[in-house]
Design a protein around this motif. Structure first.
Motif, short mmCIF file in Angstrom:
data_model
loop_
_atom_site.label_atom_id
_atom_site.label_comp_id
_atom_site.label_asym_id
_atom_site.label_seq_id
_atom_site.Cartn_x
_atom_site.Cartn_y
_atom_site.Cartn_z
N LEU A 5 -16.65 22.14 18.10
CA LEU A 5 -17.20 21.93 19.44
C LEU A 5 -16.85 20.51 19.88
CD1 LEU A 5 -20.73 23.55 18.90
CD2 LEU A 5 -18.73 24.58 20.00
N SER A 6 -17.42 20.04 20.98
CA SER A 6 -17.19 18.66 21.41
C SER A 6 -17.64 17.72 20.30
CB SER A 6 -17.96 18.38 22.69
OG SER A 6 -19.36 18.40 22.44
N TRP A 7 -17.08 16.50 20.29
CA TRP A 7 -17.42 15.59 19.21
C TRP A 7 -18.89 15.21 19.22
CZ3 TRP A 7 -15.25 15.27 14.89
CH2 TRP A 7 -13.87 15.41 14.74
N GLY A 8 -19.50 15.16 20.40
CA GLY A 8 -20.93 14.87 20.46
C GLY A 8 -21.75 15.92 19.74
N ARG A 9 -21.45 17.20 20.04
CA ARG A 9 -22.18 18.29 19.38
C ARG A 9 -21.81 18.37 17.90
NH1 ARG A 9 -21.82 19.32 24.58
NH2 ARG A 9 -23.42 20.55 25.65
N THR A 10 -20.56 18.14 17.58
CA THR A 10 -20.12 18.17 16.18
C THR A 10 -20.82 17.09 15.38
OG1 THR A 10 -17.95 19.10 16.76
CG2 THR A 10 -18.13 17.94 14.66
N THR A 11 -20.96 15.90 15.97
CA THR A 11 -21.64 14.81 15.29
C THR A 11 -23.11 15.15 15.04
OG1 THR A 11 -20.16 13.17 16.26
CG2 THR A 11 -22.28 12.37 15.41
N GLY A 12 -23.75 15.75 16.04
CA GLY A 12 -25.14 16.15 15.87
C GLY A 12 -25.32 17.14 14.74
N ILE A 13 -24.44 18.13 14.65
CA ILE A 13 -24.52 19.13 13.57
C ILE A 13 -24.22 18.47 12.23
CG2 ILE A 13 -23.50 21.24 12.65
CD1 ILE A 13 -23.06 22.08 15.60
N GLY A 14 -23.26 17.52 12.23
CA GLY A 14 -22.96 16.80 10.99
C GLY A 14 -24.16 16.03 10.47
N LEU A 15 -24.92 15.41 11.38
CA LEU A 15 -26.12 14.69 10.96
C LEU A 15 -27.18 15.65 10.44
CD1 LEU A 15 -26.38 11.96 13.75
CD2 LEU A 15 -25.41 11.77 11.45
N GLN A 16 -27.24 16.86 11.00
CA GLN A 16 -28.15 17.88 10.46
C GLN A 16 -27.79 18.20 9.01
OE1 GLN A 16 -29.25 21.41 12.77
NE2 GLN A 16 -28.29 20.47 14.55
N HIS A 17 -26.49 18.26 8.73
CA HIS A 17 -26.06 18.52 7.35
C HIS A 17 -26.51 17.39 6.42
CE1 HIS A 17 -23.86 22.22 7.79
NE2 HIS A 17 -23.09 21.73 8.75
N VAL A 18 -26.47 16.15 6.90
CA VAL A 18 -26.92 15.02 6.09
C VAL A 18 -28.41 15.16 5.78
CG1 VAL A 18 -27.27 12.52 6.05
CG2 VAL A 18 -25.15 13.45 6.96
N VAL A 19 -29.19 15.49 6.80
CA VAL A 19 -30.63 15.67 6.59
C VAL A 19 -30.89 16.82 5.62
CG1 VAL A 19 -32.80 16.30 7.71
CG2 VAL A 19 -31.21 14.72 8.85
N ALA A 20 -30.13 17.90 5.76
CA ALA A 20 -30.34 19.07 4.90
C ALA A 20 -30.05 18.77 3.44
CB ALA A 20 -29.46 20.22 5.39
N MET A 21 -29.03 17.96 3.18
CA MET A 21 -28.66 17.70 1.79
C MET A 21 -29.47 16.57 1.17
SD MET A 21 -26.96 14.61 1.22
CE MET A 21 -26.43 13.31 2.32
N PHE A 22 -30.05 15.71 2.02
CA PHE A 22 -30.59 14.45 1.53
C PHE A 22 -31.71 14.63 0.51
CE2 PHE A 22 -32.83 10.39 1.75
CZ PHE A 22 -31.77 9.50 1.72
N GLY A 23 -32.69 15.49 0.83
CA GLY A 23 -33.84 15.63 -0.04
C GLY A 23 -33.47 16.02 -1.46
#
Length: 463
Positions: free
Chosen positions: A35-53
Motif C-alpha cells: 500500500l502507500s508508504w504511510g499505510r505500510t509504515t503503520g502496519i509495520g509498526l503493528q508488527h513491531v508491537v505484535a512481536m515485542f511482548g
C-alpha cells in the motif's frame, strides 16, 4: 495496467496495490505488493508491537540483554526477506524453544557457552533447510509425523514448569495479577489488542510491581539513549549439543507450518521456498548467537496481524525489521525492559509454557491422531514423562536432559515400534496417509481449519 517494478535485490521492491489505500472486498495485498508508504509504515509498526511482548520475554527469562536480542531479531528478519526473495512475509522473533536449553547451558558454561549452542542449532537448521531445498520437504513429514511433532512441542513447554514456579514463588501477588491480566485480555479485547494478551498482561503486572516496590529503575537513568547493544562472544562445548538438537526439530515444524499457512492465505505455492525459509532462520539464529542474541523463529503473533489487516506485503516487514534494529540501538529502551521483575516473568512464563504444551496437543487434535493406536499412545506418553521429570544422562562430556531425551524417545519409539509392527504384520496404521492434506502434518502457528475457511472466501488471483 501497472508495470512491475524492477527488483533492486531479492525481497526488496514492490508493486503498488490498487490505489495504495483501499483493499478490495475479499482480496489481500500480496507479498510482492504494498500500500502507500504511510499505510505500510503503520502496519509495520503493528508488527513491531505484535512481536515485542514475546520477543523480549525470552532474553529476560534467560538473562540475555534485551537490546541485543531486539537488534539481531531485526537484522534476522531482513535477512529472511532477502533469502526467501520476498516471497514469505515473516518476522523472526525470539523462540521459546531455546529457553530450557539456554538456561541449562548457561548453568554449565555461562552465557557464552549458551550462545555456542544457539549457533550449533542455527547451523543444524540451515543444514536441514539446504536438504529440503534440494530434496523437498516430504522427508520431514516422514521423519516427524504429527504425533512426533506434537510430542516434542508439548514436552518443551511442560519441561519448563519448574522454572515458572520458581519465579512465581518469589513474588506470588505480582505473578497472579500477571496471569489473570493475560487471560482476561484474551477475551475482553478484540482485534490486535486481543492478540497482544501477553504484552497487556506484562504491562498490568509491571504496574502492580511498581506499586509494590519490586521494580528497580536505577539502571534506566544510567543508560544512554543511543549506542550499540552489549555484545558477547560465543564459546563452543560438546556437552551442550544434546540440549539444542531438539530445538532444531521444533524450528523445522514452526517454519514449515508458517510457510504453509501463508501459502494458504495468499493462494500461492510456497513449497519451493520452504527450504529457503529454514535456511534463512538458521542464518538468523547463527548471527544472533554470534553476538549475544536469542535464537529466532517465525512468529505466529504476526500472522494474526496479517490475517486481520489482509496485508501480506513484505514491505511492512522491512519497516518492522528496521524499527527493531533502531530499538536495539537505544540502550535506554533495553534498560527499561530489563526492569521487568521476577514476578511478572513468573506469571508470563506460567501462561506461555502452558500454551506451548497445549500447542503440542493441538497438533494432535488438528491431525486427528488416533490414541487407540498403541504406537501413538507410547510416542505421546513416554517422552512427556521423561521431559517433565527431566531425566538426565551423561556420556563423557555430553549431557542429555529431559528435552533432548524426550525428543529422541519420541523419534525412536515411533520409528522403532512402527518398524517392528510392519515386520510382524501388526501395523495399526501409524503412518500419515498418503492423501492427507499436507498442511495438516506440521505445527501450523494458526488454526489450519480457520485458515481454510478464510481462504475459501477469497478469489483465486490466478483465475
Amino acid at each position: 495496467m501497472a508495470t512491475a517494478r524492477r527488483r533492486i535485490l531479492p525481497g526488496f521492491g514492490w508493486d503498488i496495490y490498487g490505489d495504495g489505500r483501499r483493499i478490495r472486498p475479499g482480496d489481500v495485498v500480496a507479498p510482492d505488493q504494498r500500500l502507500s508508504w504511510g499505510r505500510t509504515t503503520g502496519i509495520g509498526l503493528q508488527h513491531v508491537v505484535a512481536m515485542f511482548g514475546a520477543t523480549f520475554l525470552v532474553p529476560l527469562i534467560t538473562d540475555f540483554p534485551p537490546s541485543t536480542t531486539l537488534f539481531f531479531s531485526g537484522i534476522g528478519t531482513l535477512l529472511f526477506l532477502v533469502i526467501t526473495a520476498g516471497r514469505v512475509p515473516s518476522y523472526l522473533g525470539s523462540s521459546f524453544a531455546f529457553i530450557a536449553p539456554v538456561t541449562a547451558a548457561t548453568a554449565m558454561h555461562g552465557m557464552s557457552g549458551a550462545l555456542g549452542g544457539i549457533i550449533m542449532a542455527g547451523a543444524g537448521l540451515f543444514l536441514v533447510g539446504l536438504i529440503a531445498h534440494l530434496a523437498g520437504t516430504r522427508w520431514i513429514q516422514v521423519l516427524m509425523p504429527p504425533v512426533v511433532t506434537g510430542s516434542i512441542v508439548a514436552l518443551i513447554g511442560l519441561n519448563l514448569a519448574p522454572a515458572a514456579w520458581n519465579n512465581v514463588d518469589a513474588a506470588p501477588v505480582t505473578a497472579t495479577v500477571t496471569i489473570v491480566a493475560m487471560l482476561l485480555a484474551g477475551v475482553l479485547f478484540c482485534g490486535l489488542l486481543g492478540r497482544l494478551s501477553i504484552l497487556v498482561g506484562v504491562v498490568v503486572g509491571y504496574v502492580v510491581a511498581v506499586f509494590l516496590g519490586e521494580v528497580d529503575f536505577s539502571a534506566v537513568g544510567e543508560a544512554a539513549w543511543f549506542g550499540l547493544p552489549a555484545m558477547t562472544a560465543p564459546t563452543f562445548h560438546l556437552s551442550v549439543v544434546g540440549l539444542f538438537v531438539p530445538v532444531v526439530l521444533v524450528l523445522v515444524a514452526e517454519n514449515v507450518g508458517h510457510v504453509k499457512s501463508v501459502a494458504l492465505m495468499t493462494r500461492r505455492d510456497l513449497d519451493p521456498v520452504a527450504g529457503r525459509a529454514l535456511m534463512a532462520d538458521g542464518v538468523a539464529t547463527m548471527l544472533a548467537g554470534s553476538g549475544g542474541g536469542s535464537g529466532t523463529t517465525t512468529y505466529a503473533e504476526n500472522i494474526g496481524v496479517m490475517a486481520s489487516s489482509r496485508v501480506y506485503s513484505t514491505a511492512a516487514y522491512w519497516v518492522a525489521g528496521v524499527f527493531a534494529i533502531l530499538l536495539g540501538l537505544m540502550p535506554k529502551v533495553g534498560a527499561v525492559v530489563a526492569t521487568v521483575p521476577v514476578g511478572v516473568l513468573g506469571g508470563a512464563g506460567t501462561v506461555l509454557y502452558g500454551m506451548i504444551g497445549v500447542l503440542g496437543v493441538r497438533i494432535w487434535v488438528q491431525n486427528r491422531v488416533d490414541f487407540a493406536n498403541p504406537i501413538n499412545l507410547a510416542v505421546a506418553g513416554v517422552p512427556l514423562i521423561i521431559a517433565i521429570a527431566n531425566f538426565t544422562m551423561v556420556f563423557g562430556d555430553v549431557v542429555f536432559e529431559g528435552i533432548a531425551l524426550g525428543s529422541f524417545a519420541a523419534l525412536a519409539i515411533h520409528h522403532g515400534m512402527s518398524w517392528v509392527a510392519r515386520m510382524r504384520g501388526t501395523d495399526p496404521g501409524a503412518e500419515v496417509a498418503e492423501d492427507q492434506d499436507p498442511r495438516e502434518v506440521y505445527a501450523s502457528p494458526v488454526n489450519a481449519d480457520d485458515l481454510a475457511r478464510e481462504a475459501d472466501r477469497r478469489p483465486d488471483p490466478s483465475a
